[in-house]
Design a protein around this motif. Structure first.
Motif, PDB file in Angstrom:
ATOM      1  N   GLU A 106     -33.344 -25.997 -29.151  1.00  0.00           N
ATOM      2  CA  GLU A 106     -33.437 -26.573 -27.817  1.00  0.00           C
ATOM      3  C   GLU A 106     -32.279 -27.550 -27.618  1.00  0.00           C
ATOM      4  O   GLU A 106     -31.936 -28.334 -28.504  1.00  0.00           O
ATOM      5  N   THR A 107     -31.656 -27.501 -26.448  1.00  0.00           N
ATOM      6  CA  THR A 107     -30.583 -28.436 -26.150  1.00  0.00           C
ATOM      7  C   THR A 107     -31.053 -29.444 -25.118  1.00  0.00           C
ATOM      8  O   THR A 107     -31.893 -29.155 -24.263  1.00  0.00           O
ATOM      9  N   GLY A 115     -28.347 -50.262 -31.165  1.00  0.00           N
ATOM     10  CA  GLY A 115     -27.933 -49.669 -32.440  1.00  0.00           C
ATOM     11  C   GLY A 115     -29.092 -49.038 -33.188  1.00  0.00           C
ATOM     12  O   GLY A 115     -28.926 -48.035 -33.877  1.00  0.00           O
ATOM     13  N   ALA A 116     -30.282 -49.601 -33.019  1.00  0.00           N
ATOM     14  CA  ALA A 116     -31.456 -49.085 -33.731  1.00  0.00           C
ATOM     15  C   ALA A 116     -32.144 -47.945 -32.997  1.00  0.00           C
ATOM     16  O   ALA A 116     -32.683 -47.035 -33.629  1.00  0.00           O
ATOM     17  N   LEU A 117     -32.151 -47.965 -31.672  1.00  0.00           N
ATOM     18  CA  LEU A 117     -32.919 -46.983 -30.896  1.00  0.00           C
ATOM     19  C   LEU A 117     -32.140 -45.700 -30.571  1.00  0.00           C
ATOM     20  O   LEU A 117     -32.748 -44.663 -30.341  1.00  0.00           O
ATOM     21  N   GLU A 118     -30.812 -45.792 -30.499  1.00  0.00           N
ATOM     22  CA  GLU A 118     -30.044 -44.580 -30.203  1.00  0.00           C
ATOM     23  C   GLU A 118     -30.072 -43.647 -31.404  1.00  0.00           C
ATOM     24  O   GLU A 118     -30.110 -44.112 -32.530  1.00  0.00           O
ATOM     25  N   PRO A 119     -30.079 -42.338 -31.227  1.00  0.00           N
ATOM     26  CA  PRO A 119     -29.946 -41.592 -29.988  1.00  0.00           C
ATOM     27  C   PRO A 119     -31.281 -41.202 -29.341  1.00  0.00           C
ATOM     28  O   PRO A 119     -31.284 -40.446 -28.382  1.00  0.00           O
ATOM     29  N   ALA A 120     -32.398 -41.723 -29.843  1.00  0.00           N
ATOM     30  CA  ALA A 120     -33.689 -41.365 -29.235  1.00  0.00           C
ATOM     31  C   ALA A 120     -33.836 -41.934 -27.832  1.00  0.00           C
ATOM     32  O   ALA A 120     -34.481 -41.338 -26.982  1.00  0.00           O
ATOM     33  N   VAL A 121     -33.231 -43.095 -27.595  1.00  0.00           N
ATOM     34  CA  VAL A 121     -33.292 -43.770 -26.299  1.00  0.00           C
ATOM     35  C   VAL A 121     -31.910 -44.329 -26.006  1.00  0.00           C
ATOM     36  O   VAL A 121     -31.280 -44.909 -26.882  1.00  0.00           O
ATOM     37  N   ARG A 122     -31.440 -44.146 -24.783  1.00  0.00           N
ATOM     38  CA  ARG A 122     -30.168 -44.742 -24.339  1.00  0.00           C
ATOM     39  C   ARG A 122     -30.481 -46.113 -23.768  1.00  0.00           C
ATOM     40  O   ARG A 122     -31.436 -46.266 -23.001  1.00  0.00           O
ATOM     41  N   ALA A 171     -31.938 -35.735 -33.360  1.00  0.00           N
ATOM     42  CA  ALA A 171     -33.058 -36.249 -34.165  1.00  0.00           C
ATOM     43  C   ALA A 171     -32.575 -36.655 -35.556  1.00  0.00           C
ATOM     44  O   ALA A 171     -33.115 -37.576 -36.157  1.00  0.00           O
ATOM     45  N   GLY A 172     -31.537 -35.992 -36.036  1.00  0.00           N
ATOM     46  CA  GLY A 172     -30.970 -36.324 -37.342  1.00  0.00           C
ATOM     47  C   GLY A 172     -30.000 -37.485 -37.297  1.00  0.00           C
ATOM     48  O   GLY A 172     -29.417 -37.848 -38.310  1.00  0.00           O
ATOM     49  N   GLY A 173     -29.794 -38.058 -36.107  1.00  0.00           N
ATOM     50  CA  GLY A 173     -28.927 -39.221 -35.982  1.00  0.00           C
ATOM     51  C   GLY A 173     -27.493 -38.889 -35.619  1.00  0.00           C
ATOM     52  O   GLY A 173     -26.664 -39.781 -35.487  1.00  0.00           O
ATOM     53  N   ALA A 174     -27.150 -37.607 -35.470  1.00  0.00           N
ATOM     54  CA  ALA A 174     -25.789 -37.235 -35.100  1.00  0.00           C
ATOM     55  C   ALA A 174     -25.541 -37.598 -33.641  1.00  0.00           C
ATOM     56  O   ALA A 174     -26.443 -37.542 -32.819  1.00  0.00           O
ATOM     57  N   SER A 175     -24.305 -37.958 -33.332  1.00  0.00           N
ATOM     58  CA  SER A 175     -23.983 -38.385 -31.982  1.00  0.00           C
ATOM     59  C   SER A 175     -23.405 -37.259 -31.143  1.00  0.00           C
ATOM     60  O   SER A 175     -23.817 -37.054 -30.018  1.00  0.00           O
ATOM     61  N   GLY A 176     -22.453 -36.538 -31.659  1.00  0.00           N
ATOM     62  CA  GLY A 176     -21.751 -35.553 -30.858  1.00  0.00           C
ATOM     63  C   GLY A 176     -20.711 -36.225 -29.995  1.00  0.00           C
ATOM     64  O   GLY A 176     -20.666 -37.448 -29.881  1.00  0.00           O
ATOM     65  N   LYS A 177     -19.859 -35.412 -29.385  1.00  0.00           N
ATOM     66  CA  LYS A 177     -18.784 -35.939 -28.544  1.00  0.00           C
ATOM     67  C   LYS A 177     -18.842 -35.316 -27.167  1.00  0.00           C
ATOM     68  O   LYS A 177     -19.298 -34.196 -26.998  1.00  0.00           O
TER      69      LYS A 177
END
Length: 148
Positions: free
Chosen positions: A3-4, A86-93, A24-30
């Motif tokens: 799912e994207t 810093g703690a909540l991203e990427p689950a929440v912006r 979910a794994g903490g990766a950010s992407g560009k």
């Protein structure tokens, strides 16, 4: 097939597709347009011009700190909000909206006192909290509001 999610770029505000499991794994992407990291651990500065991609169109919940530069409690909470980002991203912006510069948006959301935080999901207000909070309290409040 994975799912994207649609994620607004913090720099150019373009919507990008990101695999849910990577986030979910903490990766950010560009960002596909400007190349900026989709998550950098810092709050995004919002305005009327870029509010919709982050608050309405993005699939990531958005926590907005409504603040003003003359407000002592707002200035005291700023580093705490930064730590929470810093703690909540990427689950929440996390994002900040200056109520002096964006009076129409502040009025639209009924901001009567600052600092006030509103958690949005697809443009809908999910939770609201007014007053100074430390980073740990912000994280706990968001976790309870999103059911984590």
């Amino acid at each position: 097939m994975s799912e994207t999610l649609l994620v607004a770029c913090p720099r150019c505000h373009t919507l990008n597709r990101a695999p849910r499991e990577k986030l979910a794994g903490g990766a950010s992407g560009k960002c596909g347009k400007c190349g900026a990291a989709l998550f950098d651990g810092h709050p995004v500065t919002l305005s009327a011009a870029n509010f919709e991609p982050h608050a309405v169109e993005s699939d990531i919940p958005l926590l907005v700190d409504f603040w003003a530069p003359w407000c002592g409690p707002c200035r005291a909470m700023a580093p705490q909000f930064e730590r929470a980002a810093g703690a909540l991203e990427p689950a929440v912006r996390l994002a900040k909206l200056n109520t002096d510069e964006e009076q129409a948006l502040a009025s639209q959301f009924g901001i009567r006192g600052i600092p006030t935080m509103i958690l949005f999901s697809h443009g809908r207000e999910v939770a609201r909290q007014s007053g100074l909070m430390d980073a740990a309290s912000i994280q706990r409040w968001v976790a309870s509001a999103v059911g984590q």
